[in-house]
Structure formats: structure tokens, C-alpha cells
Design an enzyme around this catalytic site. Structure first.
Site, PDB file in Angstrom:
ATOM      1  N   GLY A 116       0.814  -1.212   0.000  1.00  0.00           N
ATOM      2  CA  GLY A 116       0.000   0.000   0.000  1.00  0.00           C
ATOM      3  C   GLY A 116       0.844   1.255   0.000  1.00  0.00           C
ATOM      4  N   GLY A 169      -0.594   4.372   0.155  1.00  0.00           N
ATOM      5  CA  GLY A 169      -1.428   5.468   0.626  1.00  0.00           C
ATOM      6  C   GLY A 169      -0.726   6.179   1.765  1.00  0.00           C
ATOM      7  CB  CYS A 224     -12.853  10.378   7.505  1.00  0.00           C
ATOM      8  SG  CYS A 224     -12.970  12.076   8.091  1.00  0.00           S
ATOM      9  CB  CYS A 239     -12.890  13.604  13.537  1.00  0.00           C
ATOM     10  SG  CYS A 239     -14.150  13.963  12.286  1.00  0.00           S
TER      11      CYS A 239
END
Length: 446
Positions: free
Chosen positions: A42, A44, A197, A375
Site C-alpha cells: 500500500g 497510501g 473518517c 476528526c
């Protein structure tokens, strides 16, 4: 580890048969077999950050690292909310993958098909086997747009006023739909289960409401937040504040309602009421923003690395696999029981690196991850609720000593999200020099 040494020895002197692979518009030649000290699955946020931090770790500057990822582009996914809100252009939220993979790292543009941890091997769809001494698994998760009947067709029709910020292919339509919608029922959905998220489904709602207020049409629009969850947010402190905000701003709440189908022709969304034995509930809409269900990749879920739920089974404190001690994981694919956010990765990565480097030295890692996640929850133009918390839903607020409780939306936090974090991401985060709440100061434990 003895198995890693055996794997390396088996490959010594092995003739490498070239396999042509088309990647990023050019042809390259990749060996049928290869071995690396550390293999990262990955490219990302998690994978690139781990590679960058590992190369910067003392004593591991010359570590032989390979990254497997077939993508051509690296996306700053937290920025898609800004694109859907009309605050940033999509072009600023991505870079060519080669531009973010650390120099000196071998990149294989290959698709992983399976894992063979007993033999320290990763198998790919292209027929290439990559073996490793140590493995880091960070491929993110799958956004399953096909998991909602009718959604894909609706997204392909610009006139449907159906959109989603959860893909670079659909996010620009969100802003166009917000601008076009002037009156009627506006539905914003969030699926049941784990998503990346978890605040984003309502971020875009609050920004749309703010924009409609600016445009003078807010009173003609009847918004509904329909979520498969039982509350506005998983952390009680912030959930209470958001619930109060929902009521104050006249947003209808459909809790434990999971979207299962979209009829774009008749503009009807069908939900299952999870609190009433899955009874179907239909709601008409004029504007519909959908967050698709999300799940582990099948090649993760069906592998020996997965837990019963399909995530890479790691210790929640060390990020090390519970069975295979030379395997680590972080980010969305891991079983770490907290929110799947880029902010969480900023705190997971230094812990993983510290424990990985210790393992490479034959030592026991001592770094521990407390579950920190954040967040930055947009609640309108020039305001943002900076939700920060650790395991157990316990707030862990960076700026509480300056501003007081962070459940109150503030303009300063808004500019962190809109202006500061994108710059930090491209200039520091993926380069291995950003450590979340610690800023540019590397945690002592790592």
C-alpha cells in the site's frame, strides 16, 4: 527471524525471469521473484509514511524497502471534503505516486492477491512473488459503491443530484449539486459499520447547509441526516455537542437507518431501520449525498493475517501482528480499534517504526499507541469542531489549555483543516517528518 533467513537463502542465486508490467503509461520489467528486507503493501498515507519514517530512523537509513501498489496517483483523501464544499480544487488533493514514494524505495506497481506468512511471501495478481524479512500491511479499505443498489447508476447521472465525497471520481459533483439545489428534501447518509473518517458524512452536510444559508435558500431546504449509527458521533463528548447543533439548525435525524438502495428516477432512497428488525423506510429526496459502505479488501479478509472481521490482526498497542511477529499493520486495513483517519496514522506510524526497528535489531519493541485519532469536523464556513480522542472515546485535546474544550467550533480550527493540514501533508507528513499532536517533534518512545 529464522524463517526470514531461510526465505532469503532460498532466493539467493535464483535466476530472475522478467515479467513485463504496464504501469503509469509506460512499460517496465519486473522480476518473477524478488526479496526485500521490508515490504510495504500500500502506497497510501500509511504505507508512504512508514517507508519515509523508516528511512529516517537512526540505524535504518539504508534499509532495503519495497512498496507494492498498482495505483498511479496518491490522494490526500481528507481534502475531498474541501473539494465537495467548494473550498479547494481537486487538483490540489493528489500527486503522481512516484512523487511521494521516498527516494531509494523500490516501487512495484503490482496488485497483491494473497499472503503466505509462513514463507514470508506476498503473491501478486501479475504472478510475481515478493518475499520479505518484515512486512507492513497498509492498503487501506474498500469503498463499496456497489453495496447500495442503484447508487452507481445514480452517481453517473449528473441530473440525479446524487453525489459522494468518497471518491475522486464523484467529489466534484458534490459541489455542483450543492450550488444547483435551491429547495426541497436534502438527505445526507452514513452507513452502518466501520468507515474511514467517520465524521466526514456530516462535515459535508454542515458545509452544504452553510452554503445554502449564504445563498439565501436555507429556509427552503429540509435537511435530514440518516445514519446507521445510534448517535451523531462515537465519542460521547462530541456527539452531545453535535446533537445539540443538529437540533438548533433544524436537521431531522434518522438514527440506525442504513441506506440500501437509491431509485434515482423516482428520487426515492430506501433505508433499513436497524432498530426495528430491518423494516424498510422510504424517503423522497431532491438532493442526496451518499457515503458508501466500506470493508476490508477480500485479499486481506481471506488471508491468514486477518481477524474474524477481516482486518489485519495486530496488537492494539504495538501494531505488531498477534501471530506473525515480523508483520505489522497500521491505518484503515488494521484491526486497531479506533477511528480510521490520517490523523490516527500520524500517531500509529512512529510507534510501528520504533517497534519494527527494535524487531530488526532482535529486541522487544517498547513503543505503545494509545489510540489517538482526530476528526477535524467542519460545522460551517469559518468554524470547525476539532475532535481529538484516544481509545475508549476519551478526549485527548491538543489545544484545550489554550481554547478550553474543543467541542466548541472555532475559526482557528477551521483554518487548520482548510489551509494548514494540506500543506503539512504534502511537505511533511508523507515525507516522514510529521508526528500529529507532536508536530515536527519525534515522540521520545520512537
Amino acid at each position: 527471524m529464522s524463517s526470514a533467513v531461510r526465505s532469503s537463502a532460498r532466493l539467493a542465486g535464483l535466476a530472475r525471469k522478467a515479467v513485463p508490467v504496464s504501469a503509469r503509461g509506460y512499460a517496465t520489467s519486473i522480476p518473477a521473484r524478488a526479496h526485500h528486507q521490508v515490504v510495504v503493501v500500500g502506497a497510501g498515507t500509511g504505507g508512504v509514511t512508514v517507508a519515509a519514517q523508516l528511512l529516517r530512523a537512526r540505524g535504518s537509513e539504508k534499509t532495503d524497502i519495497a512498496i507494492l501498489d498498482p495505483a498511479a496517483t496518491h490522494h490526500y483523501q481528507p481534502g475531498w471534503t474541501l473539494v465537495g464544499s467548494g473550498l479547494k480544487p481537486l487538483k490540489d488533493m493528489s500527486r503522481p505516486l512516484d512523487a511521494v514514494i521516498p527516494a531509494g524505495t523500490q516501487h512495484y506497481p503490482l496488485r497483491v492477491s494473497s499472503f503466505d506468512p509462513e514463507n514470508n511471501a506476498v503473491k501478486t495478481a501479475e504472478g510475481v512473488d515478493i518475499t520479505y524479512d518484515y512486512l507492513v500491511v497498509a492498503p487501506g479499505l474498500e469503498t463499496n459503491f456497489s453495496g447500495i443498489a442503484g447508487l452507481q447508476d445514480a452517481l453517473q447521472d449528473p441530473a440525479s443530484l446524487v453525489s459522494s465525497i468518497y471518491s475522486d471520481k464523484t467529489v466534484e459533483q458534490v459541489w455542483r449539486n450543492v450550488q444547483a439545489f435551491k429547495e426541497g428534501e436534502a438527505l445526507f447518509t452514513q452507513p452502518a459499520g466501520i468507515i474511514k473518517c467517520a465524521g466526514a458524512p456530516q462535515k459535508i452536510m454542515w458545509m452544504a447547509l452553510s452554503q445554502w444559508k449564504r445563498d439565501g435558500v436555507r429556509d427552503q431546504i429540509r435537511p435530514t441526516f440518516a445514519t446507521g449509527a445510534p448517535a451523531m458521533f462515537a465519542v460521547p463528548k462530541y456527539s452531545q455537542a453535535l446533537e445539540q447543533l443538529r437540533q438548533e439548525r433544524g436537521v431531522d435525524g434518522l438514527f440506525q437507518h442504513n441506506l440500501v438502495s437509491v431509485d434515482a428516477k423516482n428520487k426515492v432512497a430506501t433505508f433499513k431501520n436497524l432498530a426495528d428488525e430491518g423494516k424498510e423506510v422510504q424517503r423522497e429526496y431532491g438532493f442526496l449525498h451518499v457515503v458508501p459502505p466500506q470493508k476490508p479488501w477480500d485479499w486481506i479478509a481471506k488471508s491468514p493475517l486477518a481477524d474474524a472481521a477481516g482486518w489485519v490482526d495486530v496488537d492494539k498497542s504495538t501494531t505488531q501482528h498477534t501471530k506473525y511477529s515480523n508483520v505489522f499493520s497500521l491505518g484503515d486495513a488494521s484491526s486497531l480499534p479506533n477511528s480510521k483517519t490520517a490523523a490516527a496514522i500520524s500517531s500509529q506510524a512512529p510507534v510501528l517504526i520504533s517497534n519494527l526497528v527494535a524487531a530488526m535489531r532482535g529486541e522487544q519493541g517498547k513503543a505503545s499507541y494509545d489510540g489517538y485519532a482526530s476528526c477535524p469536523l467542519l460545522t460551517g464556513h469559518n468554524e470547525l469542531m476539532l475532535c481529538e480522542f484516544k481509545y475508549g472515546g476519551v478526549p485527548k485535546e491538543t489545544f484545550a489549555g489554550v481554547f478550553g474544550g474543543q467541542e466548541k467550533p472555532r475559526r482557528a480550527f477551521y483554518h487548520l483543516k482548510k489551509d494548514f493540514f494540506p500543506l503539512v501533508y504534502w511537505n511533511s507528513f508523507v515525507k516522514g517528518t510529521w508526528f500529529g499532536p507532536k508536530g515536527w517533534s519525534k515522540p521520545k518512545s520512537s
